[in-house]
Design an enzyme around this catalytic site. Structure first.
Site, short mmCIF file in Angstrom:
data_model
loop_
_atom_site.label_atom_id
_atom_site.label_comp_id
_atom_site.label_asym_id
_atom_site.label_seq_id
_atom_site.Cartn_x
_atom_site.Cartn_y
_atom_site.Cartn_z
CG PHE A 56 1.72 -2.04 2.91
CD1 PHE A 56 2.52 -1.48 1.93
CD2 PHE A 56 2.05 -3.30 3.39
CE1 PHE A 56 3.63 -2.15 1.45
CE2 PHE A 56 3.15 -3.98 2.92
CZ PHE A 56 3.95 -3.41 1.94
CG ASP A 57 -3.64 3.99 4.19
OD1 ASP A 57 -4.56 3.49 4.89
OD2 ASP A 57 -3.82 4.95 3.43
N GLY A 58 -4.32 1.24 3.33
CA GLY A 58 -5.09 0.56 2.30
C GLY A 58 -5.37 1.43 1.09
CG ASP A 73 -3.29 8.23 1.09
OD1 ASP A 73 -4.18 9.01 0.72
OD2 ASP A 73 -3.45 7.39 1.99
#
Length: 303
Positions: free
Chosen positions: A163-165, A278
């Site tokens: 996951f990106d943050g 995103d």
């Protein structure tokens, strides 16, 4: 007997994310619904090739053993029942444990995501994913890439999810500060708010659900599902992230604070079965190495 989906990891997946339906989608876009339906009926016995998300879905089945089920996979498609038989024939051919479906005949899928207690929705259709995000469901647009070979018989003993943050696990509040005011202001803001947990982003609930599933496996090694945080943040902006995850009482098995270093090589080394970010600037290059999905921003004013 009714089935309770509340305590399971429920993944909704579109037929075009699970299987390679790009030619069929081209027919639909160029020739319309009637030509698409005719083609599907004429090729009903033809088995579809695996799509980008196929290995992940197959691996998720490995979490289930005997009578204990930790995951449920649900086909969510704008096909109608009549044109869906090719999809189910392909599911049966590959031995996938998928028995539930929402076939909405061209209508919006979003209203049914909550009905099925969906934790994650994967699709190649940007509009469907946008509607899911607007409905507060974790969702990603699958980035198909021909350079990643898909072996339908490959066994994946450990699922790896990255996951990106900001704007994925966490809200986009801090990311907006960075975009509007630059790195220096962002860094000072994160240092000043290190003790204040970040607000939840669209994938926070999914991470918490995965963490609950991990706990059910206790001390099993290797853990059947492994997570990683792969973020452009670096010190000192890392502290707020770590303390936020601690407040949420969730685990990430690996964390990479890259400070602008390209994410692709790290994701390749981690061996991600899916990566959520995103920004296209990250998902597009990453998709050449690992299956990736872009998380759109929630539309302002959406419920």
């Amino acid at each position: 007997m009714s089935v309770n989906l509340d305590n399971k990891l429920v993944v909704g997946i579109s037929s075009r994310a699970l299987f390679d339906l790009e030619e069929e989608n081209r027919i639909f876009e160029e020739q319309g619904l009637e030509a698409y339906s005719k083609y599907q009926l004429e090729h009903e016995k033809d088995i579809l090739k695996p799509g980008t998300a196929f290995p992940l879905i197959k691996a998720l089945h490995n979490l289930n053993s005997g009578d204990e089920r930790f995951t449920e996979i649900i086909i969510m498609s704008k096909n109608n029942a009549d044109t869906s038989l090719r999809i189910f024939n392909s599911i049966d051919h590959y031995g996938l444990d998928i028995s539930r479906a929402a076939l909405v005949g061209g209508k919006s899928i979003a209203p049914y995501l909550e009905a099925f207690r969906t934790d994650l929705f994967l699709s190649a259709n940007e509009d469907d994913v946008q509607e899911a995000i607007n409905a507060n469901i974790a969702a990603g647009i699958i980035c198909a890439h021909a350079d990643i070979p898909i072996n339908p018989t490959e066994n994946i003993p450990q699922i790896k999810i990255a996951f990106d943050g900001d704007a994925v696990l966490f809200s986009d509040e801090s990311e907006k500060i960075y975009k509007e005011h630059g790195l220096a202001v962002f860094t000072e803001h994160e240092k000043a708010n290190a003790e204040k947990p970040l607000n939840e982003g669209p994938f926070a609930k999914l991470l918490k659900t995965i963490s609950l599933v991990q706990r059910k496996f206790g001390d099993k090694e290797p853990m059947p599902i492994r997570t990683a945080l792969v973020t452009a943040r670096n010190a000192p902006a890392h502290e707020r992230v770590i303390k936020t995850l601690r407040t949420w009482d969730v685990r990430v098995d690996e964390a990479f604070f890259l400070g602008g270093v390209t994410k692709s090589e790290v994701l390749k080394a981690f061996g991600a079965n899916i990566f959520f970010d995103d920004q296209t600037v990250h998902t597009e290059p990453a998709s050449k190495f690992v299956p990736s999905a872009r998380v759109p921003y929630k539309n302002d004013g959406a419920a």
